[in-house]
Write an enzyme that holds these catalytic residues in place. Structure first.
Site, mmCIF file in Angstrom:
data_model
loop_
_atom_site.group_PDB
_atom_site.id
_atom_site.type_symbol
_atom_site.label_atom_id
_atom_site.label_comp_id
_atom_site.label_asym_id
_atom_site.label_seq_id
_atom_site.Cartn_x
_atom_site.Cartn_y
_atom_site.Cartn_z
ATOM 1 N N LEU A 34 0.828 -1.211 0.000
ATOM 2 C CA LEU A 34 0.000 0.000 0.000
ATOM 3 C C LEU A 34 0.858 1.255 0.000
ATOM 4 C CD1 LEU A 34 -2.703 -1.116 2.583
ATOM 5 C CD2 LEU A 34 -3.097 -0.634 0.166
ATOM 6 N N GLY A 35 2.051 1.121 0.550
ATOM 7 C CA GLY A 35 2.938 2.277 0.586
ATOM 8 C C GLY A 35 4.149 1.986 1.433
ATOM 9 N N GLY A 37 7.495 4.156 3.778
ATOM 10 C CA GLY A 37 8.204 5.363 4.186
ATOM 11 C C GLY A 37 9.634 4.988 4.482
ATOM 12 N N LYS A 38 10.294 5.786 5.337
ATOM 13 C CA LYS A 38 11.706 5.559 5.620
ATOM 14 C C LYS A 38 11.964 4.222 6.317
ATOM 15 C CE LYS A 38 14.772 9.542 6.036
ATOM 16 N NZ LYS A 38 14.965 10.783 6.788
ATOM 17 N N PHE A 39 11.153 3.915 7.328
ATOM 18 C CA PHE A 39 11.418 2.724 8.135
ATOM 19 C C PHE A 39 10.269 1.736 8.127
ATOM 20 C CE2 PHE A 39 13.671 6.328 10.111
ATOM 21 C CZ PHE A 39 14.973 5.911 9.888
ATOM 22 N N VAL A 42 3.987 -0.821 4.343
ATOM 23 C CA VAL A 42 2.581 -1.041 4.669
ATOM 24 C C VAL A 42 1.964 -1.938 3.604
ATOM 25 C CG1 VAL A 42 0.352 0.062 5.107
ATOM 26 C CG2 VAL A 42 2.468 1.203 5.821
ATOM 27 N N LYS A 57 1.252 -2.235 9.051
ATOM 28 C CA LYS A 57 2.454 -1.401 8.970
ATOM 29 C C LYS A 57 3.584 -2.112 9.694
ATOM 30 C CE LYS A 57 4.255 3.254 9.950
ATOM 31 N NZ LYS A 57 3.943 4.639 10.383
ATOM 32 N N ASP A 153 4.065 15.867 11.234
ATOM 33 C CA ASP A 153 4.425 15.380 9.897
ATOM 34 C C ASP A 153 3.202 15.374 8.968
ATOM 35 O OD1 ASP A 153 6.268 14.531 8.002
ATOM 36 O OD2 ASP A 153 6.294 12.443 8.652
HETATM 37 P P1 ADP Z 1 6.181 6.143 7.414
HETATM 38 O O1 ADP Z 1 6.268 6.472 8.868
HETATM 39 O O2 ADP Z 1 7.253 5.194 6.998
HETATM 40 O O3 ADP Z 1 6.056 7.345 6.524
HETATM 41 P P2 ADP Z 1 3.324 5.739 7.037
HETATM 42 O O4 ADP Z 1 2.511 5.412 8.235
HETATM 43 O O5 ADP Z 1 3.238 7.135 6.542
HETATM 44 O O6 ADP Z 1 4.833 5.278 7.282
HETATM 45 O O7 ADP Z 1 2.933 4.734 5.858
HETATM 46 C C1 ADP Z 1 3.605 4.796 4.610
HETATM 47 C C2 ADP Z 1 2.587 4.819 3.498
HETATM 48 O O8 ADP Z 1 1.795 3.627 3.532
HETATM 49 C C3 ADP Z 1 1.571 5.956 3.574
HETATM 50 O O9 ADP Z 1 2.063 7.149 3.005
HETATM 51 C C4 ADP Z 1 0.399 5.379 2.786
HETATM 52 O O10 ADP Z 1 0.629 5.473 1.395
HETATM 53 C C5 ADP Z 1 0.445 3.901 3.177
HETATM 54 N N1 ADP Z 1 -0.435 3.638 4.335
HETATM 55 C C6 ADP Z 1 -0.125 3.848 5.636
HETATM 56 N N2 ADP Z 1 -1.160 3.522 6.442
HETATM 57 C C7 ADP Z 1 -2.156 3.102 5.640
HETATM 58 C C8 ADP Z 1 -3.517 2.648 5.886
HETATM 59 N N3 ADP Z 1 -4.004 2.566 7.124
HETATM 60 N N4 ADP Z 1 -4.273 2.330 4.811
HETATM 61 C C9 ADP Z 1 -3.764 2.407 3.564
HETATM 62 N N5 ADP Z 1 -2.513 2.823 3.272
HETATM 63 C C10 ADP Z 1 -1.701 3.175 4.294
HETATM 64 MG MG MG Z 2 4.515 8.723 6.248
#
Ligand code: ADP
Ligand code: MG
Length: 324
Positions: A34-35, A37-39, A42, A57, A153
């Site tokens: 789904l996505g 980030g740095k660490f 998801v 996550k 953030d």
């Molecule tokens: P990070 O702390 O690494 O930035 P995030 O919590 O922002 O992690 O999650 C990274 C990406 O994963 C988000 O930008 C989004 O695209 C996707 N994502 C995170 N949480 C969800 C969720 N609950 N449902 C769908 N996609 C999600």
């Molecule tokens: Mg993020």
């Protein structure tokens, strides 16, 4: 409320049971990522017992050689404290292995609002959409601020949608940098994403709820115009633009956008954090009670042949008395 808090404003006492059985005993991973980030990565998953979809996550406990378990506990604690808000992503369960912690989150199937911010006109938000979504973002952030939580953030990658077509509701995610602001907490060391950080962060001045409000100003600017107001050719230039509050409010950039919207953004992109509008003040701003056009803004390409059927309705008259 959990009481354990260290001096950085991190809460590390949580109520959610941390499960030690394998995540895969209870969930099946489905589809693509789904996505990330740095660490964190998801991934979409399905709970075997219920068939319900969630977003898992996966957070590494060790980052750059340092143990970051307390940071993850803080993220969990903040999610717990905001579980009453419909606009903050729900936390279902937590799993822990030797190397990682898995947060099982409500799945926001519409993905990041970032995609609509950079999209062409037929996909981009209309001002009417932005008014509705801005109210939800502000309601969620007002809830956090009432509970003395700052997100730190807020950006289009961390604001998700429940669905895209039809356009659903927002869910705020990613509390990895969030802090509690009660007590005499001063947070001076955190940096968010360059384009969205407030001037006080660049100057190592104390952070407050106003710091989030700056980011919301940037966010709404991007949602309405498709342009990032402070983005320069490099980090240096971006930081200079921020510290000088060098913002383009020209007609060309805000073509098809109401002057109330511009006024709203101007109340947030204010250098002095004490003079910036609060979430509550924003919710009372006439722009959020106005009824702007529902046709797409025209900045990304020339006039469109794809006219929305609703534009014949007279939705352009702001009805708020304060705006006349
Ligand atoms: P990070 O702390 O690494 O930035 P995030 O919590 O922002 O992690 O999650 C990274 C990406 O994963 C988000 O930008 C989004 O695209 C996707 N994502 C995170 N949480 C969800 C969720 N609950 N449902 C769908 N996609 C999600
Ligand atoms: Mg993020």
């Amino acid at each position: 409320m959990p009481a354990a808090m260290n001096k950085n404003g991190m809460v590390t006492e949580i109520h959610t049971r941390i499960r030690k059985e394998p995540f895969t005993a209870n969930y099946e991973l489905v589809g693509r990522e789904l996505g990330r980030g740095k660490f964190a990565v998801v991934k979409k998953c399905v709970e075997k017992a219920t068939g319900k979809q969630f977003a898992a996550k996966f957070l590494r406990k060790r980052r750059k050689g340092a143990d970051c378990r307390v940071d993850i506990l803080n993220e969990i604690a903040v999610l717990e404290s905001a579980k009453e808000s419909p606009y903050v992503v729900g936390l279902h369960e937590v799993y822990e292995t030797n190397s990682e912690i898995v947060l099982v989150l409500e799945c926001a199937a519409g993905g990041e609002i970032f995609n609509q911010c950079v999209a062409d006109n037929d996909e981009a938000f209309t001002e009417k959409d932005v008014v509705r979504l801005a109210k939800q973002i502000l309601t969620g952030v007002a809830f956090l601020h009432q509970n003395n939580v700052v997100h730190l953030d807020l950006k289009p990658q961390n604001i998700l949608l429940t669905s895209v077509r039809p356009l659903g509701d927002i869910r705020i995610v990613d509390f990895g940098l969030s802090r509690r602001m009660d007590s005499v907490t001063e947070v001076r060391e955190i940096l968010g994403t360059p384009e969205y950080v407030a001037p006080e962060i660049l100057n190592y001045e104390p952070i407050s709820t106003a710091t989030d409000m700056w980011s919301i100003g940037v966010l709404i600017y991007v949602m309405l115009t498709g342009e990032s107001p402070f983005l320069g050719d490099d980090k240096q230039e971006t930081f200079l633009n921020i510290s000088q509050v060098n913002v383009d409010y020209s007609q060309e950039t805000f073509e098809e956008v109401s002057s109330l919207a511009v006024d709203f953004i101007k109340s947030l992109l204010v250098k002095n954090p004490r003079k910036r509008a609060t979430a509550e003040e924003c919710l009372n701003h006439p722009w959020l009670n106005s009824h702007p056009h529902s046709h797409p803004h025209l900045h990304t390409r020339a006039a469109s042949s794809l006219d929305e059927p609703e534009t014949s309705q007279s939705e352009s008259e702001p009805e708020s008395p304060a705006s006349s």
